[in-house]
Structures are given as C-alpha cells and as structure tokens.
Write an enzyme that holds these catalytic residues in place. Structure first.
Site, mmCIF file in Angstrom:
data_model
loop_
_atom_site.group_PDB
_atom_site.id
_atom_site.type_symbol
_atom_site.label_atom_id
_atom_site.label_comp_id
_atom_site.label_asym_id
_atom_site.label_seq_id
_atom_site.Cartn_x
_atom_site.Cartn_y
_atom_site.Cartn_z
ATOM 1 N N HIS A 130 -11.669 12.147 0.725
ATOM 2 C CA HIS A 130 -11.848 10.885 1.351
ATOM 3 C C HIS A 130 -11.758 10.599 2.717
ATOM 4 C CE1 HIS A 130 -11.207 6.352 1.308
ATOM 5 N NE2 HIS A 130 -10.149 6.478 1.681
ATOM 6 N N HIS A 154 -8.164 11.154 -1.945
ATOM 7 C CA HIS A 154 -7.768 9.611 -2.569
ATOM 8 C C HIS A 154 -7.477 9.859 -3.873
ATOM 9 C CE1 HIS A 154 -7.544 5.416 -3.359
ATOM 10 N NE2 HIS A 154 -7.729 5.140 -2.065
ATOM 11 N N GLU A 204 -6.749 1.815 -3.510
ATOM 12 C CA GLU A 204 -5.443 1.643 -3.504
ATOM 13 C C GLU A 204 -4.761 0.322 -4.051
ATOM 14 O OE1 GLU A 204 -3.626 4.499 -1.076
ATOM 15 O OE2 GLU A 204 -1.912 3.225 -0.755
ATOM 16 N N ARG A 226 -2.800 10.782 6.083
ATOM 17 C CA ARG A 226 -2.815 9.522 6.327
ATOM 18 C C ARG A 226 -2.581 8.559 5.523
ATOM 19 N NH1 ARG A 226 -6.343 5.465 5.614
ATOM 20 N NH2 ARG A 226 -8.098 6.734 4.715
ATOM 21 N N ARG A 284 -0.581 9.228 -0.527
ATOM 22 C CA ARG A 284 -1.762 9.593 -1.398
ATOM 23 C C ARG A 284 -1.789 11.457 -1.613
ATOM 24 N NH1 ARG A 284 -6.310 6.379 1.814
ATOM 25 N NH2 ARG A 284 -5.923 4.349 0.825
ATOM 26 N N LEU A 294 -14.750 5.243 -4.614
ATOM 27 C CA LEU A 294 -13.536 4.673 -4.128
ATOM 28 C C LEU A 294 -13.060 3.616 -5.306
ATOM 29 C CD1 LEU A 294 -10.923 5.076 -2.647
ATOM 30 C CD2 LEU A 294 -11.949 3.314 -1.032
ATOM 31 N N PHE A 346 0.892 -1.108 0.198
ATOM 32 C CA PHE A 346 0.091 0.204 -0.005
ATOM 33 C C PHE A 346 0.798 0.988 0.087
ATOM 34 C CE2 PHE A 346 -4.676 0.822 0.825
ATOM 35 C CZ PHE A 346 -5.316 -0.235 0.404
ATOM 36 N N GLN A 375 -7.996 14.593 3.328
ATOM 37 C CA GLN A 375 -7.229 13.617 2.260
ATOM 38 C C GLN A 375 -7.940 13.554 1.001
ATOM 39 O OE1 GLN A 375 -6.287 9.167 2.769
ATOM 40 N NE2 GLN A 375 -4.394 10.175 2.802
#
Ligand code: SIN
Length: 574
Positions: free
Chosen positions: A347, A237, A250, A389, A281, A247, A115, A235
């Site tokens: 996100h 994404h 990822e 994050r 991100r 979404l 990730f 954030q």
C-alpha cells in the site's frame, strides 16, 4: 520545445497540487503530470485525513503526534511529527474554506471517525480523528486542490511524463518531459522543481496502488546522486480485495467492521486486546498472515473475512458507498449483507527521497541541501511515518508538507535566477529512449515485471528472513541484467505506452534492488519490517535511518540518527 517557468511541479496528485497553490502567487508555475491530475492516486485514499480537531470528543495534537511516533515504531523524526500533528488543524480548516465537502456532525462540524492507532491520552483508548467525505476523502481533496490551482492560474501539462531532472554542479536547471501524445521531448527551464510523483507499490504482485505508481521520481533523483531513505519499510494495508489488492478502506473497521477467520472468530482480540481491529496496520497485516499460515484462512485459502453486515444497509450506503460499489463490481457481493474476502495488499512506501521539514531534498546523511529541488508526498521521506504509517496520515502529510514545500519554493524563486540548461539534456534522454526503441533484444517487459513483482511479494513482503531477502537481491540483479536486453516492439511516437512501461520498469527495478538490499541489511524487526529471524526491535543497533546511495560500485548503505526530541522509545503494545 522550450518552456520557462519559475517553478515546475512533477506530479498532479495532492502534494503537487497543494504545493502549486502556494507557489503560484509568487511566480509562474507549471504542473507536469503523466496522467490527468484527477486520475492521480490521491483519489484512491478513501477513509479520511487525520487532525486533532476534537469535534466529537477531546483530542490534542500532542496525542496525535505521540500516536504517529509510536505507530512508526519510534523511527519517526519527531520534529517532523510535531509539525504534522500541529499544522494538521489549520490545514484542514484551510481545505474546508476552499470548499472541501467534508461530511458533517449533527451540529454542523466536520465529521470524524476512528482510524487504526489513533488514540486519546497517549494510548488509553480510541479517538475519532479522521475527517472524511464518505469513503472518497482523497478524491474530494484532489478536486478541491485542482480547482484552487486553476483559480491561481497554474498551468497544467497533462500526459507529460518527466524523464529527466536536470541537475548540474549541484544546481537545478529544470526538467525534460516526454509528451505522451506526440513523443516530443520538451525542456522546462525552472528555478525550482518539486518531485511529487507518489509511490512505487507496483513493485509487488498484490497492491492497492495505481498502475502509475512506478517510483519515477524516486528513481530519477537516485540516478542524479540523491540517496533513498528507509526503503525497506513498505506498508501492507490489511484489507485489500482478495487476489486483486484493491483497497477496502480502514474506515470499514472505523465504522465498526470486524475481521473474522474461518471459525468466525474475531481474531484481533488475541493480537491487540486494547485496539482490536483498529491496531496499526503492521500489527493487523501480520495477524492476518499468521491466521492464514496457521490454517485459519477462509476455506483454507490465504484470506480472511471483513464483516460490515451488522452495521446495517443505511450506514453502509451512506458512509461506505464506494466500498459497496467496488464489492459489487469486482466480487458481485453486497457488504451490507455479506462479508468481504480480504488479504494484505502492498500500500505505501514509508521511505523515499530524503527531505528536511521544508521539503528541500537532502544529498547525504549529514543533511546537505540540494538547492532548488524539493520533494513532497509519498515519494518523499521527511520521516514522519518512520517504520509504519498510521492510516489517515498520508493525506495529511501531502497537505501539510506539500504546503510547506510550496511556501519554501515561493521564497526560493524570488532569490534565484534561471540557469542555462546546458548541455542539451534531450540528447541524453534520446540516447536512453533509442536504446529501448532500437534494441533488438530477446526479453519482454511484461515477463521481467511479473518476475520482479513475484519475488518482491514472496521474499520482501509482510514477513521476511535473511535467506529469502538475499535471494530477492540476487533475482532483482538478474532481472536488471535481463532488462538490458529488452525489446520494445511499438516504434511509434504516438501514445507509445509500451515505451513508457519499459522506462517505468527500469525505475522499479532500481528501487527493488534498493528496497531488498536495505531490508537484507536491517537485522531487527521494526514496524512494517518484520524479520522472522530477528523478531525483536533492536534500538541499540538499529534505531537509525537507512540511506542508500547509487555509486559506481553499486548500491551503498549508510545510516543517520533519528530525531528523538519528545518521546523516548518504548516497547509497543496495543
Ligand atoms: C484507507 O482509507 O484505508 C486508506 C487511507 C490511508 O492509507 O491512509
């Protein structure tokens, strides 16, 4: 109607359910949720939950902690990051023992995938750290925790929307909830209350967040004098479905998917030569924005391609079945053969209700505890994500800190007595609802909401600058004034969604002002807060947390230091 519970949990998502499993052996526990818990937004977290199990190659919790701190651009409180990375391992095995159906390696261990921003040896290269169940990890966690909570005899009040947290003289008395089916107001007397109401991504036009993510818990706490921390850090994404924001995990990139611009160029080679498409991100979202701004979006539009077609049909079907399903349903395409059109989507709120590492809500920048009131999950800010994050750390945060909050609450309730809920808080709530019901104004909820989402998206989005943020502050204030003149046409008590949407808009507008004001004040770029007019991180002046307070004079900003116990801030390169 009156109810008595030792503990009340507001929100039936991962953090609330995890906490409930820990509280319930010590006392009666109720979970109040405006949705059925299985519809909570935790179920939308697809790709994985991070933990340094080292099932496929060497991994250490210290590396995980470092990545979290660096990924968060050094605004992370490092005592919290240490707990997150260390407790992760035990928490994952606990979930496994509770029956969570993780995917497996060939030798039967929990499978792990790469990730963004998760590395070995302090940034040397990518490590497989995210434990997963295909691309339905959040859903698997939700199911497991719900079953565990039922086993522990937790009581559930589904479609009960909490409308007031009763705090008098610095002490918690319980909550007031609105029963969606009947419009009845219920008082839940409780010794301790957990706020676990999730995020507020519905502030923005393009978002991956559920319709229910309207910042209810943040706003209710704020109205009771609790400050909000680091709300400027939101954030985006990198990979939401173009225009819809839904979404695309990822994990697509974790499994080897790549981002391409209109020239078919793998542009992340220019922005992150080391981690490429698996950079954190904030880096990838800015890269996509820059490609589009410089004319390299697909067909001149504001999106790029995410290509997984080279992975082969078998891998897509086995590892990314939900993504294949979403792409078929919403786009009519098959990611096993065609690239997916993606753009950054709002996100995750890194900021929220300030807490200590046991989930206790903090009332000020000095760390004064609000006894009996706790927060966990996305609505909370234990400050483990700092300014940005890392993917797979949100599911982890709600498990680790939901568990810690639940354990602390279990102890608290054995040491505390019930308080009288006085004066009857329903009177206050009735007045607020009557103002909405009976108001004969000229303004529509949908219009104000739409204008708010546009200004937040356009002026407080991936890239920001002073003039545009200031305009957003002004616009949101204008919208708040107009909100005072809204009209709710549905006067029924039965399933009155129009009334609830009006309430939720009030919460969102309050948070929009805090987020925009916090962003206007922070004159540097750090993590997800990227200022075109202040492009550099400024540790001398801004290595500090924002604390926004609601006062009679309006929102006031104060600041508090960051806990830096292990890793000194360094420039970030990926
Ligand atoms: C994803 O699967 O990309 C979302 C999970 C997360 O936000 O950590």
């Amino acid at each position: 109607m009156y109810h008595n519970y030792d503990a009340v949990v507001i929100g039936g998502g991962g953090a609330g359910l995890m906490a409930a499993t820990q509280i319930s052996p010590a006392g009666s526990t109720a979970v109040l949720s405006k949705l059925h818990p299985m519809r909570s937004h935790t179920g939308a977290a697809q790709g994985g939950i991070g933990a340094a199990l080292g099932n496929l190659e060497e991994d250490l919790w210290e590396w995980h902690m470092f990545d979290t701190v660096k990924g968060g651009d050094y605004l992370v409180d490092q005592d919290a990051a240490e707990i997150l990375a260390q407790d992760a391992i035990e928490a994952i095995y606990e979930l496994e023992h509770w029956g969570l159906p993780f995917d497996r390696t060939d030798d039967g261990k929990i499978a792990q995938r790469p990730f963004g921003g998760h590395t070995c040896n302090y940034g040397e290269g990518i490590v497989r750290r995210a434990c997963y169940t295909a691309d339905r990890t959040g859903h698997a966690i939700l199911q497991t925790l719900y079953q565990r909570a039922i086993r522990n005899r937790v009581d559930f009040f589904d479609e009960f929307q909490v409308v007031d947290i009763c705090i008098e003289a610095g002490a918690c008395q319980g909550v007031v909830a609105y029963e969606v089916a009947t419009g009845e107001l219920h008082i839940f007397r409780a010794k301790t209350v957990l706020i676990a109401t999730g995020g507020c991504g519905r502030l923005f036009r393009i978002t991956s967040n559920a319709y229910s993510f309207t910042g209810d818990g943040h706003a209710m706490a704020f109205r009771k004098g609790v400050p909000l921390e680091d709300m400027e850090f939101f954030q985006f994404h990198p990979t939401g479905i173009y225009k819809l924001g839904i979404l695309i995990t990822e994990a697509v990139r974790g499994e080897g998917g790549i981002l391409l611009n209109k020239d078919g160029e793998r542009f992340m080679e220019r922005y992150s030569p080391n981690l490429l498409d698996l950079a954190p991100r904030d880096v990838v979202a800015r890269a996509i924005h820059t490609e589009v701004a410089e004319g390299r979006g697909i067909d001149g539009k504001d999106y790029v391609h995410l290509d997984a077609s080279h992975l082969g049909r078998e891998a897509v079907e086995k590892k990314l079945p939900d993504i294949q399903d979403f792409c078929g349903t919403y786009l009519g395409i098959d990611p096993a053969v065609e690239p997916m059109p993606v753009q950054p989507t709002a996100h995750y709120a890194m900021g929220g209700i300030p807490t200590n590492v046991d989930g206790q809500v903090l009332m000020d920048e000095k760390g004064t505890v609000l006894h009996g009131v706790y927060a966990a999950g996305e609505c909370a800010c234990v400050s483990v994500h700092g300014a940005n994050r890392l993917g797979s750390n949100s599911l982890l945060e709600l498990v680790v800190f939901g568990r810690r909050a639940g354990r602390h609450m279990a102890k608290h309730l054995t040491e505390t007595d019930f308080l009288e809920v006085k004066p009857d808080p329903r009177e206050r709530v009735k007045e607020e609802l009557a103002r909405l019901y009976e108001g004969d104004g000229t303004e529509e909820v949908a219009t104000i909401r739409s204008e708010m989402r546009d200004v937040m998206m356009n002026n407080v989005g991936v890239f920001r600058e002073q003039k545009r943020i200031d305009e957003a502050v002004e616009k949101v204030r204008e919208l708040r004034n107009r909100y005072g003149k809204i009209r709710v046409q549905n006067r029924s008590n039965l399933f009155n969604q129009e009334l609830l949407e009006a309430l939720e808009l009030g919460y969102l507008l309050e948070l929009a002002e805090v987020a925009a004001m916090s962003a206007a004040a922070r004159k540097e770029s750090r993590g997800a807060h990227s200022r075109a007019d202040y492009p550099d991180r400024d540790d001398d002046n801004w290595l500090k947390h924002t604390m926004a307070f609601r006062t009679e004079r309006g929102v006031e900003l104060r600041y508090k230091p960051v806990n830096i116990s292990f890793f000194d801030p360094k420039p970030r390169t990926f």
